[in-house]
Write an enzyme that holds these catalytic residues in place. Structure first.
Site, PDB file in Angstrom:
ATOM      1  N   ARG A 201      44.517  39.361  21.163  1.00  0.00           N
ATOM      2  CA  ARG A 201      44.944  39.645  22.527  1.00  0.00           C
ATOM      3  C   ARG A 201      45.091  38.360  23.357  1.00  0.00           C
ATOM      4  O   ARG A 201      44.104  37.632  23.537  1.00  0.00           O
ATOM      5  CB  ARG A 201      43.846  40.512  23.157  1.00  0.00           C
ATOM      6  CG  ARG A 201      44.080  40.852  24.581  1.00  0.00           C
ATOM      7  CD  ARG A 201      42.846  41.494  25.200  1.00  0.00           C
ATOM      8  NE  ARG A 201      43.155  41.905  26.538  1.00  0.00           N
ATOM      9  CZ  ARG A 201      42.261  42.210  27.452  1.00  0.00           C
ATOM     10  NH1 ARG A 201      40.971  42.185  27.154  1.00  0.00           N
ATOM     11  NH2 ARG A 201      42.637  42.555  28.654  1.00  0.00           N
TER      12      ARG A 201
ATOM     13  N   ARG B 243      43.390  34.579  38.760  1.00  0.00           N
ATOM     14  CA  ARG B 243      44.485  35.340  38.152  1.00  0.00           C
ATOM     15  C   ARG B 243      45.125  36.256  39.212  1.00  0.00           C
ATOM     16  O   ARG B 243      45.117  35.916  40.382  1.00  0.00           O
ATOM     17  CB  ARG B 243      43.936  36.092  36.944  1.00  0.00           C
ATOM     18  CG  ARG B 243      43.361  35.119  35.878  1.00  0.00           C
ATOM     19  CD  ARG B 243      42.810  35.851  34.682  1.00  0.00           C
ATOM     20  NE  ARG B 243      43.848  36.638  34.012  1.00  0.00           N
ATOM     21  CZ  ARG B 243      43.586  37.568  33.089  1.00  0.00           C
ATOM     22  NH1 ARG B 243      42.337  37.797  32.727  1.00  0.00           N
ATOM     23  NH2 ARG B 243      44.572  38.243  32.528  1.00  0.00           N
TER      24      ARG B 243
HETATM   25  C1  DQA Z   1      38.245  40.410  31.571  1.00  0.00           C
HETATM   26  C2  DQA Z   1      39.114  40.267  32.829  1.00  0.00           C
HETATM   27  C3  DQA Z   1      39.731  41.593  33.222  1.00  0.00           C
HETATM   28  O1  DQA Z   1      40.506  41.445  34.387  1.00  0.00           O
HETATM   29  C4  DQA Z   1      40.601  42.114  32.119  1.00  0.00           C
HETATM   30  O2  DQA Z   1      41.126  43.389  32.454  1.00  0.00           O
HETATM   31  C5  DQA Z   1      39.912  42.145  30.803  1.00  0.00           C
HETATM   32  C6  DQA Z   1      39.024  41.057  30.427  1.00  0.00           C
HETATM   33  C7  DQA Z   1      37.728  39.045  31.074  1.00  0.00           C
HETATM   34  O3  DQA Z   1      36.831  39.067  30.239  1.00  0.00           O
HETATM   35  O4  DQA Z   1      38.233  38.004  31.480  1.00  0.00           O
HETATM   36  O5  DQA Z   1      40.165  43.026  29.981  1.00  0.00           O
HETATM   37  O6  DQA Z   1      37.119  41.201  31.884  1.00  0.00           O
END
Ligand code: DQA
Length: 144
Positions: free
Chosen positions: A17, A106
């Site tokens: 991912r 982000r």
């Molecule tokens: C996350 C950050 C979240 O915004 C995202 O939806 C994830 C992973 C992280 O580990 O950076 O799935 O929790």
């Protein structure tokens, strides 16, 4: 001391991912690293990953009375779930929220966390090291 490490949706896809954001190591590698760290600090550790909000709520409830601390990366549910923080409050087990990426740098929607107000601390943007830091924060919290 017994820890529960919970990883939310899509974290089973680590390694595949969006590696530029989440790195190229897998969830199994993360869990192996945490197992080693917990052995060093004399703690037991259990792992749980689910893509389903209700299953995460069920696992938090099942920790009641048998778990000292929770490390949780609620992933996307961080920004949407009321049920997960409610479950953490219900069981009263100290928890630290972890994010692999720096969610503050982000999209705007990632800046909102419904989980952080019920956690002892939030660690973000430190990739796998953030989970180690979360364990250490919880040890210090429990020894207070
Ligand atoms: C996350 C950050 C979240 O915004 C995202 O939806 C994830 C992973 C992280 O580990 O950076 O799935 O929790």
């Amino acid at each position: 001391m017994k820890f529960l490490v919970i990883n939310g949706p899509n974290l089973n896809m680590l390694g595949v991912r969006e590696p530029a954001i989440y790195g190229s190591a897998t969830l199994a590698e993360l869990e192996e690293m945490l197992k080693e760290h917990c052995k060093k600090i004399g703690a037991e550790v259990e792992f749980f990953q689910s893509n389903h909000e209700g299953d995460i709520v069920d696992r938090i409830q099942a920790a009641f009375g048998n778990t000292d601390a929770i490390v949780i990366n609620p992933a996307a549910y961080t920004h949407t779930s009321v049920a997960i923080p409610d479950a953490l409050k219900a069981v009263g087990i100290p928890a630290v929220e972890v994010h692999l990426s720096d969610v503050d740098k982000r999209e705007d929607f990632r800046k909102i966390s419904y989980v952080s107000p019920v956690c002892v601390a939030t660690v973000k943007g430190k990739h796998f090291a953030g989970y180690i830091e979360a364990c250490d924060i919880l040890v210090a919290h429990l020894n207070k």
